[in-house]
Scaffold this motif. Structure first.
Motif, PDB file in Angstrom:
ATOM      1  N   LYS A 143       0.832  -1.207   0.000  1.00 13.48           N
ATOM      2  CA  LYS A 143       0.000   0.000   0.000  1.00 13.48           C
ATOM      3  C   LYS A 143       0.870   1.262   0.000  1.00 13.48           C
ATOM      4  O   LYS A 143       0.534   2.252  -0.655  1.00 13.48           O
ATOM      5  CB  LYS A 143      -0.915   0.005   1.234  1.00 13.48           C
ATOM      6  CG  LYS A 143      -2.072  -0.974   1.164  1.00 13.48           C
ATOM      7  CD  LYS A 143      -2.932  -0.836   2.410  1.00 13.48           C
ATOM      8  CE  LYS A 143      -4.141  -1.747   2.384  1.00 13.48           C
ATOM      9  NZ  LYS A 143      -4.968  -1.611   3.613  1.00 13.48           N
ATOM     10  N   THR A 184       2.863   1.564  -9.694  1.00 15.54           N
ATOM     11  CA  THR A 184       1.816   0.624 -10.097  1.00 15.54           C
ATOM     12  C   THR A 184       2.238  -0.745  -9.593  1.00 15.54           C
ATOM     13  O   THR A 184       3.282  -1.259  -9.997  1.00 15.54           O
ATOM     14  CB  THR A 184       1.653   0.608 -11.626  1.00 15.54           C
ATOM     15  OG1 THR A 184       1.284   1.912 -12.073  1.00 15.54           O
ATOM     16  CG2 THR A 184       0.585  -0.399 -12.033  1.00 15.54           C
ATOM     17  N   PHE A 210       1.477  -4.765  -8.892  1.00 19.31           N
ATOM     18  CA  PHE A 210       0.735  -5.983  -9.204  1.00 19.31           C
ATOM     19  C   PHE A 210       0.925  -6.938  -8.026  1.00 19.31           C
ATOM     20  O   PHE A 210       2.035  -7.402  -7.765  1.00 19.31           O
ATOM     21  CB  PHE A 210       1.249  -6.621 -10.491  1.00 19.31           C
ATOM     22  CG  PHE A 210       1.025  -5.794 -11.721  1.00 19.31           C
ATOM     23  CD1 PHE A 210      -0.074  -6.018 -12.536  1.00 19.31           C
ATOM     24  CD2 PHE A 210       1.908  -4.777 -12.064  1.00 19.31           C
ATOM     25  CE1 PHE A 210      -0.290  -5.263 -13.672  1.00 19.31           C
ATOM     26  CE2 PHE A 210       1.712  -4.003 -13.199  1.00 19.31           C
ATOM     27  CZ  PHE A 210       0.606  -4.240 -14.011  1.00 19.31           C
ATOM     28  N   SER A 257       0.074 -10.334  -5.495  1.00 19.90           N
ATOM     29  CA  SER A 257      -0.276 -11.753  -5.567  1.00 19.90           C
ATOM     30  C   SER A 257      -0.266 -12.348  -4.166  1.00 19.90           C
ATOM     31  O   SER A 257       0.665 -12.103  -3.388  1.00 19.90           O
ATOM     32  CB  SER A 257       0.723 -12.497  -6.462  1.00 19.90           C
ATOM     33  OG  SER A 257       0.451 -13.879  -6.495  1.00 19.90           O
ATOM     34  N   GLU A 308      -7.701 -14.474  -0.481  1.00 16.49           N
ATOM     35  CA  GLU A 308      -8.589 -13.614  -1.265  1.00 16.49           C
ATOM     36  C   GLU A 308      -8.955 -12.338  -0.519  1.00 16.49           C
ATOM     37  O   GLU A 308      -9.154 -11.284  -1.128  1.00 16.49           O
ATOM     38  CB  GLU A 308      -9.867 -14.376  -1.637  1.00 16.49           C
ATOM     39  CG  GLU A 308      -9.694 -15.341  -2.790  1.00 16.49           C
ATOM     40  CD  GLU A 308      -9.282 -14.640  -4.086  1.00 16.49           C
ATOM     41  OE1 GLU A 308      -9.800 -13.531  -4.359  1.00 16.49           O
ATOM     42  OE2 GLU A 308      -8.436 -15.183  -4.819  1.00 16.49           O
ATOM     43  N   ILE A 324      -6.185  -9.974  -1.101  1.00 11.42           N
ATOM     44  CA  ILE A 324      -6.241  -9.516  -2.491  1.00 11.42           C
ATOM     45  C   ILE A 324      -7.314  -8.433  -2.659  1.00 11.42           C
ATOM     46  O   ILE A 324      -7.087  -7.400  -3.297  1.00 11.42           O
ATOM     47  CB  ILE A 324      -6.524 -10.698  -3.442  1.00 11.42           C
ATOM     48  CG1 ILE A 324      -5.297 -11.594  -3.582  1.00 11.42           C
ATOM     49  CG2 ILE A 324      -6.974 -10.206  -4.807  1.00 11.42           C
ATOM     50  CD1 ILE A 324      -4.150 -10.961  -4.337  1.00 11.42           C
ATOM     51  N   ASN A 325      -8.477  -8.653  -2.073  1.00  7.43           N
ATOM     52  CA  ASN A 325      -9.572  -7.684  -2.206  1.00  7.43           C
ATOM     53  C   ASN A 325      -9.228  -6.358  -1.530  1.00  7.43           C
ATOM     54  O   ASN A 325      -9.550  -5.282  -2.051  1.00  7.43           O
ATOM     55  CB  ASN A 325     -10.860  -8.265  -1.623  1.00  7.43           C
ATOM     56  CG  ASN A 325     -11.416  -9.390  -2.468  1.00  7.43           C
ATOM     57  OD1 ASN A 325     -11.186  -9.444  -3.672  1.00  7.43           O
ATOM     58  ND2 ASN A 325     -12.145 -10.316  -1.847  1.00  7.43           N
ATOM     59  N   LYS A 369      -6.760  -4.583  -3.805  1.00  3.26           N
ATOM     60  CA  LYS A 369      -7.446  -4.005  -4.962  1.00  3.26           C
ATOM     61  C   LYS A 369      -8.210  -2.744  -4.570  1.00  3.26           C
ATOM     62  O   LYS A 369      -8.241  -1.767  -5.314  1.00  3.26           O
ATOM     63  CB  LYS A 369      -8.393  -5.034  -5.581  1.00  3.26           C
ATOM     64  CG  LYS A 369      -7.674  -6.163  -6.304  1.00  3.26           C
ATOM     65  CD  LYS A 369      -8.609  -7.327  -6.620  1.00  3.26           C
ATOM     66  CE  LYS A 369      -9.688  -6.952  -7.597  1.00  3.26           C
ATOM     67  NZ  LYS A 369     -10.524  -8.143  -7.953  1.00  3.26           N
ATOM     68  N   SER A 414      -7.356  -0.653  -2.475  1.00  2.00           N
ATOM     69  CA  SER A 414      -6.399   0.439  -2.266  1.00  2.00           C
ATOM     70  C   SER A 414      -5.771   0.918  -3.572  1.00  2.00           C
ATOM     71  O   SER A 414      -4.879   1.771  -3.556  1.00  2.00           O
ATOM     72  CB  SER A 414      -5.291  -0.020  -1.304  1.00  2.00           C
ATOM     73  OG  SER A 414      -5.826  -0.358  -0.047  1.00  2.00           O
ATOM     74  N   GLY A 425      -4.470  -1.330  -5.987  1.00  2.00           N
ATOM     75  CA  GLY A 425      -3.530  -2.288  -6.536  1.00  2.00           C
ATOM     76  C   GLY A 425      -4.099  -3.091  -7.682  1.00  2.00           C
ATOM     77  O   GLY A 425      -5.316  -3.225  -7.821  1.00  2.00           O
ATOM     78  N   LYS A 426      -3.211  -3.629  -8.505  1.00  2.00           N
ATOM     79  CA  LYS A 426      -3.616  -4.491  -9.614  1.00  2.00           C
ATOM     80  C   LYS A 426      -3.289  -5.934  -9.256  1.00  2.00           C
ATOM     81  O   LYS A 426      -2.370  -6.213  -8.470  1.00  2.00           O
ATOM     82  CB  LYS A 426      -2.895  -4.090 -10.901  1.00  2.00           C
ATOM     83  CG  LYS A 426      -3.227  -2.686 -11.376  1.00  2.00           C
ATOM     84  CD  LYS A 426      -2.514  -2.366 -12.678  1.00  2.00           C
ATOM     85  CE  LYS A 426      -2.851  -0.967 -13.164  1.00  2.00           C
ATOM     86  NZ  LYS A 426      -4.273  -0.842 -13.525  1.00  2.00           N
ATOM     87  N   THR A 427      -4.037  -6.858  -9.814  1.00  2.00           N
ATOM     88  CA  THR A 427      -3.815  -8.269  -9.532  1.00  2.00           C
ATOM     89  C   THR A 427      -3.733  -9.055 -10.834  1.00  2.00           C
ATOM     90  O   THR A 427      -3.771  -8.489 -11.916  1.00  2.00           O
ATOM     91  CB  THR A 427      -4.939  -8.838  -8.644  1.00  2.00           C
ATOM     92  OG1 THR A 427      -6.198  -8.654  -9.310  1.00  2.00           O
ATOM     93  CG2 THR A 427      -4.978  -8.122  -7.295  1.00  2.00           C
TER      94      THR A 427
END
Length: 301
Positions: free
Chosen positions: A19, A27, A29, A31, A35, A38-39, A42, A44, A46-48
């Motif tokens: 973050k 940017t 990505f 992993s 989940e 991950i959520n 995203k 905040s 972020g890309k996944t």
């Protein structure tokens, strides 16, 4: 300038670190197998996606994983998926292992990655979850000085203090020794305070005196007032992870045939505590466990 970064491992430490990179305009990505993490990532910004979907678009990949075994698996995945000819950018891909890994495994991974023209540094952190959130961690970097310089811009976004330690693996070696000292200090302070309490010395007073004396440590100065004397035991770092850290230190001493038994003794106590206390116990709860064995008056609660 390529501001794309891969970040593998969005746990208690990794998520706030990722973050902070987002806040600084990168940017990222992300992993993780969780989940929920991950959520939140995203949410905040972020890309996944699967690693193979972004590996050739990033200039660096940060690893923040719970064990050397998992780090080794991910490194093998990166080697399998990465093709230098498909990489976007003039520099090699740089992998930054910020996990607490075995130094010997780090050196092996460095050789494997070098064979695929992938640069590698070890950059473990110290400071805990609160400092991960506030971007005030300490980082110990091992590897080529050129690679250290190439990743310092990233590290500045998550850390307040960055130290270059020298050869690849030296960052992880210093982190292992730091964690060993931290565990040892906490265990010794716990035993001392319990013994003093059995002689009717008030624990709070004892900690105040020790913190003005030569016995002062990070445990007495910070952990006892913040998490132990108030019986909250909520530092955010688990007993099981501390046990793993001490096990790593004990193994490192064995690998070098060091003439000492102290690492084994410290590991023995944390291993016992991990087997008896709850699975999610905080590492500061070693204080409660010490009462079970130290004195005849001690009683495990």
């Amino acid at each position: 300038m390529n501001n794309n970064i891969g970040f593998i491992g969005l746990g208690k430490m990794g998520l706030p670190m990722a973050k902070n990179l987002l806040k600084n305009g990168f940017t990222v990505f992300g992993s993780d197998v969780d989940e929920t993490a991950i959520n939140e990532f995203k949410g905040s910004g972020g890309k996944t996606g699967m690693i193979n979907e972004w590996i050739h678009s990033v200039h660096s990949i940060i690893l923040m994983l719970p064990s050397s075994t998992i780090v080794n698996q991910v490194v093998d995945d990166i080697i399998e998926l990465y093709h230098p000819a498909a990489h976007h950018g003039s520099n090699h891909l740089l992998v930054i292992d910020m996990s607490s890994s075995y130094p010997s495994e780090t050196r092996k991974n460095g050789k494997k990655l070098k064979n695929r023209n992938i640069d590698f540094v070890d950059a473990p952190v110290s400071g805990g979850v609160k400092k991960a959130i506030s971007a005030s961690l300490s980082v110990m970097v091992g590897g080529r000085f050129e690679d250290y310089q190439n990743c310092k811009r990233l590290l500045d976004c998550v850390a307040e203090k960055i130290f270059y330690i020298g050869d690849l693996g030296n960052g992880h070696l210093l982190k292992v020794m730091n964690n060993y000292l931290s565990a040892g200090h906490l265990l010794m302070a716990s035993e001392a305070i319990h013994l003093l309490a059995d002689f009717n010395v008030d624990p709070k007073t004892a900690i105040e005196v020790i913190n003005q004396s030569s016995g002062r440590s990070g445990s007495t100065d910070y952990k006892f007032p913040s998490f132990i004397l108030n019986e909250e035991y909520n530092s955010g770092f688990s007993l099981r992870l501390m046990e793993k850290d001490v096990m790593m230190a004990n193994q490192v001493f064995k690998e070098y045939d060091a003439a000492t038994t102290l690492p084994q003794s410290v590991f023995h106590r944390f291993n016992e505590a991990s087997a008896i206390l709850e699975k999610e116990a905080d590492h500061t709860e070693i204080f409660k466990f010490v009462a079970a064995y130290l004195t005849k008056k001690g009683a495990f609660k």
